[in-house]
Design an enzyme around this catalytic site. Sequence first.
Site, PDB file in Angstrom:
ATOM      1  N   HIS A  89     101.912   6.650 -24.044  1.00 54.58           N
ATOM      2  CA  HIS A  89     102.926   5.544 -23.817  1.00 54.58           C
ATOM      3  C   HIS A  89     103.801   5.298 -25.015  1.00 54.58           C
ATOM      4  O   HIS A  89     104.611   4.367 -25.108  1.00 54.58           O
ATOM      5  CB  HIS A  89     102.121   4.160 -23.242  1.00 54.58           C
ATOM      6  CG  HIS A  89     101.209   3.950 -24.379  1.00 54.58           C
ATOM      7  ND1 HIS A  89      99.776   4.439 -24.483  1.00 54.58           N
ATOM      8  CD2 HIS A  89     101.152   3.001 -25.468  1.00 54.58           C
ATOM      9  CE1 HIS A  89      99.028   3.866 -25.507  1.00 54.58           C
ATOM     10  NE2 HIS A  89     100.115   3.109 -26.109  1.00 54.58           N
ATOM     11  N   HIS A 100     103.264   3.368 -35.008  1.00 52.89           N
ATOM     12  CA  HIS A 100     103.737   3.848 -33.941  1.00 52.89           C
ATOM     13  C   HIS A 100     105.156   3.135 -33.329  1.00 52.89           C
ATOM     14  O   HIS A 100     105.530   2.177 -34.316  1.00 52.89           O
ATOM     15  CB  HIS A 100     102.709   3.420 -32.742  1.00 52.89           C
ATOM     16  CG  HIS A 100     102.388   2.204 -32.376  1.00 52.89           C
ATOM     17  ND1 HIS A 100     101.399   1.586 -33.057  1.00 52.89           N
ATOM     18  CD2 HIS A 100     102.941   1.452 -31.953  1.00 52.89           C
ATOM     19  CE1 HIS A 100     101.364   0.383 -32.851  1.00 52.89           C
ATOM     20  NE2 HIS A 100     102.286   0.226 -32.081  1.00 52.89           N
ATOM     21  N   HIS A 143     107.989   1.473 -30.739  1.00 48.71           N
ATOM     22  CA  HIS A 143     108.392   1.137 -29.305  1.00 48.71           C
ATOM     23  C   HIS A 143     110.116   1.251 -29.386  1.00 48.71           C
ATOM     24  O   HIS A 143     110.480   0.737 -30.205  1.00 48.71           O
ATOM     25  CB  HIS A 143     107.918  -0.390 -29.263  1.00 48.71           C
ATOM     26  CG  HIS A 143     106.404  -0.465 -29.389  1.00 48.71           C
ATOM     27  ND1 HIS A 143     105.684  -0.472 -28.270  1.00 48.71           N
ATOM     28  CD2 HIS A 143     105.783  -0.804 -30.221  1.00 48.71           C
ATOM     29  CE1 HIS A 143     104.585  -0.911 -28.601  1.00 48.71           C
ATOM     30  NE2 HIS A 143     104.389  -0.872 -29.741  1.00 48.71           N
TER      31      HIS A 143
HETATM   32  C1  MLT Z   1     100.802  -3.207 -30.625  1.00 48.38           C
HETATM   33  O1  MLT Z   1     101.395  -3.089 -31.729  1.00 48.38           O
HETATM   34  O2  MLT Z   1     100.317  -4.404 -30.640  1.00 48.38           O
HETATM   35  C2  MLT Z   1     100.252  -1.882 -30.078  1.00 48.38           C
HETATM   36  O3  MLT Z   1     101.112  -1.216 -29.380  1.00 48.38           O
HETATM   37  C3  MLT Z   1      98.722  -1.885 -29.928  1.00 48.38           C
HETATM   38  C4  MLT Z   1      98.300  -0.464 -30.226  1.00 48.38           C
HETATM   39  O4  MLT Z   1      98.761   0.202 -31.187  1.00 48.38           O
HETATM   40  O5  MLT Z   1      97.605   0.085 -29.393  1.00 48.38           O
HETATM   41 ZN    ZN Z   2     102.942  -1.609 -31.098  1.00 48.21          ZN
END
Ligand code: MLT
Ligand code: ZN
Length: 245
Positions: free
Chosen positions: A75, A101, A103
């Site tokens: 994901h 990460h 998005h």
């Molecule tokens: C978040 O930033 O809240 C995330 O996507 C959670 C994660 O890193 O699993």
């Molecule tokens: Zn996140």
Amino acid sequence: AQEETEDEHEFSYVPGDEHGPAHWGEIKPEWAACGAGRMQSPIDLSHDRVSLVRSLGYLRDSYRPAQASIVNRGHDIMVRFSGDAGSVWINGTSYALKQMHWHSPSEHTVGGRRRAMELHLVHESAAGKAAVVGVLYDVGERGDALLSALEPAIRRIADRGDHEEDVGVVDPRGARGTASVYYRYMGSLTTPPCTEGVIWTIVKRVRSVSKDQLELLREAVHDDMENNARPLQEVNGRDISMFRP
Ligand code: MLT
Ligand code: ZN
């Protein structure tokens, strides 16, 4: 502790899907907060709710280059630090940088405006409390330096869900810019289990990512995960603060 989702197919971002965001809270008992929580993320940082809180002070960090691996979680694409990548300081507590990460599009909106991408720097205190710093991006001429450095590795793990490989030393300095103006509110993880009690910091300055870099990130994850932004959640009267020097 930062919880991992064992199987990335267990939830999706497809609106009508039975595993889509509206149903995350029903998929597992441990994910109930995704449906019933009252302090969920992301939210719209709407101008009329934001109050200036000078006492928040500058966001201070001690980031440093550290050993890391890169993971295709299905994901999203995540950089996980195995070495000590430094910390941020919030209210006198140190939160160590654990992972970063991306998005896309952005999860948070500011004044109703959604951006092309959002980087999350996920931190954890010694007591296990989470603090996430979010950085918003628009597509522009200039690419992002952090992504440039990681491009070959992201290409190698493209479309290989659950795959993790070493990327050597990654430098988190500069990932969030100066961040002299930022928003602060209390929320949750934006993926299951949607755990609350997360201290959110969203940097006001929007940065630039190249079209190719954004495409690379989107193509690297599962087909139905190209849009990996959770829908906006209810604010439920929460305070949203802003620091400006
Ligand atoms: C978040 O930033 O809240 C995330 O996507 C959670 C994660 O890193 O699993
Ligand atoms: Zn996140």
